[in-house]
Structure formats: structure tokens, C-alpha cells
Design an enzyme around this catalytic site. Structure first.
Site, short mmCIF file in Angstrom:
data_model
loop_
_atom_site.label_atom_id
_atom_site.label_comp_id
_atom_site.label_asym_id
_atom_site.label_seq_id
_atom_site.Cartn_x
_atom_site.Cartn_y
_atom_site.Cartn_z
N LEU A 125 -13.67 -3.80 -2.59
CA LEU A 125 -12.68 -2.80 -2.14
C LEU A 125 -11.90 -2.24 -3.33
CD1 LEU A 125 -11.03 -1.22 -0.09
CD2 LEU A 125 -9.59 -3.25 0.24
N GLY B 117 -12.90 -6.31 -7.33
CA GLY B 117 -13.59 -6.65 -6.08
C GLY B 117 -14.24 -5.41 -5.49
N ASP C 246 -3.24 -13.61 -12.15
CA ASP C 246 -3.84 -14.69 -11.36
C ASP C 246 -3.07 -14.84 -10.06
OD1 ASP C 246 -4.92 -16.95 -10.30
OD2 ASP C 246 -4.54 -18.24 -12.04
N TYR D 174 -10.51 -20.12 5.51
CA TYR D 174 -10.30 -18.74 5.04
C TYR D 174 -9.38 -17.99 6.01
CZ TYR D 174 -11.28 -13.76 4.33
OH TYR D 174 -11.16 -12.40 4.16
N1 NAP Z 1 -15.39 -9.12 2.42
C1 NAP Z 1 -15.19 -9.06 3.73
O1 NAP Z 1 -16.12 -9.10 4.52
C2 NAP Z 1 -13.79 -8.93 4.27
C3 NAP Z 1 -13.60 -8.89 5.67
C4 NAP Z 1 -12.33 -8.74 6.17
C5 NAP Z 1 -11.26 -8.65 5.31
N2 NAP Z 1 -11.45 -8.70 3.97
C6 NAP Z 1 -10.30 -8.61 3.10
O2 NAP Z 1 -10.38 -7.39 2.38
C7 NAP Z 1 -9.82 -7.57 1.08
C8 NAP Z 1 -10.80 -7.10 0.04
O3 NAP Z 1 -11.96 -7.90 0.12
P1 NAP Z 1 -13.25 -7.64 -0.76
O4 NAP Z 1 -14.40 -7.70 0.14
O5 NAP Z 1 -13.05 -6.48 -1.66
O6 NAP Z 1 -13.26 -8.98 -1.62
P2 NAP Z 1 -14.02 -9.33 -2.97
O7 NAP Z 1 -15.07 -8.32 -3.29
O8 NAP Z 1 -14.41 -10.75 -2.85
O9 NAP Z 1 -12.88 -9.16 -4.03
C9 NAP Z 1 -11.77 -10.00 -4.03
C10 NAP Z 1 -11.22 -10.01 -5.41
O10 NAP Z 1 -10.14 -10.93 -5.46
C11 NAP Z 1 -10.17 -11.53 -6.71
N3 NAP Z 1 -9.54 -12.84 -6.78
C12 NAP Z 1 -9.92 -13.99 -6.18
N4 NAP Z 1 -9.13 -14.99 -6.61
C13 NAP Z 1 -8.26 -14.45 -7.49
C14 NAP Z 1 -7.22 -14.97 -8.28
N5 NAP Z 1 -6.90 -16.27 -8.26
N6 NAP Z 1 -6.53 -14.12 -9.07
C15 NAP Z 1 -6.84 -12.80 -9.12
N7 NAP Z 1 -7.83 -12.26 -8.42
C16 NAP Z 1 -8.54 -13.08 -7.60
C17 NAP Z 1 -11.63 -11.68 -7.06
O11 NAP Z 1 -11.75 -11.70 -8.44
P3 NAP Z 1 -12.88 -12.60 -9.13
O12 NAP Z 1 -14.09 -11.75 -9.03
O13 NAP Z 1 -12.34 -12.75 -10.51
O14 NAP Z 1 -12.98 -13.87 -8.38
C18 NAP Z 1 -12.25 -10.44 -6.44
O15 NAP Z 1 -12.43 -9.41 -7.39
C19 NAP Z 1 -9.42 -9.05 1.00
O16 NAP Z 1 -8.06 -9.17 1.33
C20 NAP Z 1 -10.25 -9.71 2.06
O17 NAP Z 1 -9.63 -10.88 2.55
C21 NAP Z 1 -12.70 -8.82 3.43
#
Ligand code: NAP
Length: 311
Positions: free
Chosen positions: A12, A10, A43, A132
Site C-alpha cells: 500500500l 509496503g 521502527d 494479527y
Molecule cells: N495485506 C492485506 O491483505 C491486508 C488486509 C487488510 C488490511 N491490511 C492493512 O493494510 C495496511 C497495509 O498493508 P500492506 O498489505 O501494504 O502491508 P505490507 O505490504 O506487508 O507492508 C507493511 C509494511 O510495514 C512495515 N513494517 C512492519 N514492521 C515494521 C516495523 N517494526 N517498523 C517499520 N515498518 C514495519 C513493513 O516493512 P518491512 O518490509 O521492513 O517489514 C512493510 O513494508 C496494514 O495496516 C495492514 O494491516 C492489509
């Protein structure tokens, strides 16, 4: 120190893997694994697999950066979102109670309803608007319940919750990169771009967020005095419209765009989405910045650094 990272592919996760501090043994995972980049499969929708990974690797920390982050799609896939966003942290917490390791659980400003009109303190009650946010809130509750963290309390036991907002990095799927693409397309064709101006929060770059995550773990391992719930965003406040305009200006300055599009502020009512979003979800990060002794970066400066990394 051994760290089991989820969401390693992802946005982050990639930033965390790029800047691993000395002395960390990192076991990075994503859903299906990737031998080319050393990612192991895990997973997050499979609670048994999450518990087994902790029992097998016995990490000092689980850094749970993986999540079901598709805010709108979650409205039609609530079971999967719940399994990933609440089931996985619960499973990690259960296994970590046995092994004695700690959990750093990433969470979101979307656990708040955004109606109070002033920045949220870590100890304020959760009231999410969509699936979410609700599933992330349930993930927080599981960590609090099982790893004995009391929201806002001192001495957080084995679990720390780090809420952040509007995460953007030079790779992956995020608002800054989407705006850069749209600015390029619309700028070239002379079309304008309508962007929501009545939702306010704060962008957070993956670089500053990754640094904060590593700092949390180091601080917890040297002195157990961190609050149990932490807030980390870049400094300042912005609407989506402000960020879109800044992407255009910085994109021109950095030579990423030949022409920027005209960005038009629009109300949320003109951009309906399946999930309702908080209208004002600024996180009060004062206590966390002091506790971590990490100076804030203004979001526009962090955005500039992000765009410089895209070049
Ligand atoms: N993005 C935002 O704006 C935001 C805002 C506030 C908080 N956050 C939090 O910050 C954290 C990091 O977010 P991010 O932006 O880096 O998210 P991201 O880029 O969407 O990455 C999330 C990762 O989780 C993986 N994932 C989803 N379902 C999965 C599963 N069943 N098994 C294993 N891996 C799985 C995804 O893999 P796949 O690519 O294989 O699906 C993806 O690589 C998260 O906890 C998010 O809730 C994010």
C-alpha cells in the site's frame, strides 16, 4: 498539508507514494530507511521513536500504513505484532494529541470473527480470531480511546480508522502475485492447484485503496463529517478459489501465462494454517463510498488493472 507515512515500502505504501496528490508534503518512512528512495527510518516497534517522529515533523496527518502483516507468523511472535500493530498507533495518537495532527489508521477485516454470514458494518463489535486480528483490534481501540473516535459515530475528532480486506498490488507480497507464480509453475508442469473455497471476502487493490486513503484526508480537511470508522474494499465478493481462477483467466488474456493451472476448490480443513481466519469477512462499504463520493471498482476489474501493471 504535511503527511507522515509509515510502511512506505509496503504494497500500500508504494501505491500511496506513486500517486501523491498535489499540495501534499510527504515524509515517507519504513523500518530501516532507504536513502535511494528517500525513505526515512522509523521502527514501529519503538513507541518512543514513533512519538519523537510526530514531535519532530509535526505532520497534519500520520498515515499509518505500516503493520505487522504476517498473519500466520504473528501466532508465534505476538509481542512484536502487538508492539507494531497496537503500540505504534497508540504512540502516534499520544503524540498527535499534543501536536493537534490527525491519524489515518489502516485496519483489517480480520478484526471480525466472520461467523455472522453477512457483510460487517463499521460499528459492529470486534471479535478477532487470531493474533494479527487481535493486535490490529487493539490498535483500533487505542485510536478510539485517545483520539476520541466513537465507532460509527459522526465527527471523528483526530482519528479515522479505515478497514480494508485482502490487499493486493502489482508489487510486494500478496495472494494475486503468489497465484500468478503458482499458475505459471503448475501450468507448465501440468499439476493442479488446490485453493481454499470456503473463505469469502473481497480483494482490494492497492491502487483503489490508496485513492481512498488520499480522499479520506482531503474530505476530513474540507469538512469534518466523515464517520470515525470506514470500510473500504473493492466491490463484489469472492473466495480465495475465485481469485485464483480469475488470476489464471486474466493471466492468459494478458499474456502473462502460457498455460493456466487447473485450480481445485478445497475446504479450509485441507489447508491448515497456524492462524484461524474468518470464513466470511466481507466489509459493508456502502456508507464509506457515499461519504467519500468514490465509486467502487469491481474486484475483478481492479485485479485486471493490477495484472496489467505487472506486465
Ligand atoms: N495485506 C492485506 O491483505 C491486508 C488486509 C487488510 C488490511 N491490511 C492493512 O493494510 C495496511 C497495509 O498493508 P500492506 O498489505 O501494504 O502491508 P505490507 O505490504 O506487508 O507492508 C507493511 C509494511 O510495514 C512495515 N513494517 C512492519 N514492521 C515494521 C516495523 N517494526 N517498523 C517499520 N515498518 C514495519 C513493513 O516493512 P518491512 O518490509 O521492513 O517489514 C512493510 O513494508 C496494514 O495496516 C495492514 O494491516 C492489509
Amino acid at each position: 498539508m504535511k503527511v507522515l507515512l509509515t510502511g512506505g515500502a509496503g504494497q500500500l505504501g508504494q501505491a500511496l507514494r506513486q500517486h501523491v496528490p498535489a499540495g501534499i508534503e510527504l515524509i515517507a518512512t519504513n523500518r530501516s530507511g532507504d536513502p535511494a528512495t528517500g525513505l526515512l527510518p522509523l521502527d514501529l516497534a519503538d513507541a518512543d521513536a514513533c512519538r519523537a517522529a510526530v514531535r519532530q515533523h509535526r505532520p497534519d496527518w500520520v498515515l499509518n500504513a505500516g503493520a505487522y502483516t504476517a498473519v500466520d507468523k504473528a501466532e508465534s511472535e505476538p509481542e512484536l505484532a502487538l508492539a507494531v500493530n497496537a503500540g505504534a498507533p497508540r504512540a502516534f495518537a499520544e503524540a498527535l494529541r499534543e501536536t493537534g495532527g490527525r491519524l489515518l489508521q489502516l485496519s483489517t477485516d480480520f478484526v471480525f470473527n466472520g461467523r455472522q454470514g453477512s457483510p460487517y458494518l463499521p460499528e459492529q463489535p470486534r471479535d478477532p480470531l487470531g493474533v494479527y486480528g487481535a493486535t490490529k483490534a487493539q490498535g483500533e481501540e487505542a485510536v478510539e480511546e485517545l483520539l476520541a473516535v466513537a465507532a460509527g459515530g459522526e465527527g471523528s475528532g483526530q482519528g479515522v480508522i479505515l478497514r480494508t480486506s485482502w490487499v493486493m498490488g502489482p508489487v510486494g507480497k500478496n495472494f494475486a502475485l503468489t497465484m500468478l507464480r503458482l499458475q505459471r509453475e503448475r501450468g507448465a508442469s501440468g499439476q493442479s492447484l488446490g485453493v481454499v473455497a470456503d473463505q469469502v471476502g473481497c480483494p482490494t487493490s492497492t491502487a483503489t485503496l490508496a485513492a481512498a486513503c488520499w480522499r479520506v484526508m482531503a474530505a476530513m480537511d474540507t469538512h469534518d463529517g466523515l464517520p470515525a470508522v470506514l470500510h473500504w474494499s473493492d466491490a463484489g465478493a469472492a473466495s480465495w478459489y475465485d481469485v485464483a481462477v480469475a488470476v489464471g483467466q486474466l493471466g492468459l488474456e494478458l499474456g502473462l501465462l502460457e498455460r493456466a493451472a487447473h485450480v481445485k476448490p478445497i475446504p479450509t480443513s485441507e489447508y491448515p494454517t497456524p492462524a484461524q481466519r474468518p470464513s466470511y469477512s466481507l466489509l459493508d462499504c456502502t456508507a464509506t463510498r457515499e461519504a467519500l463520493n468514490l465509486p467502487p471498482t469491481h474486484w475483478r476489474q481492479a485485479l485486471r488493472q493490477l495484472l496489467e501493471a505487472v506486465r
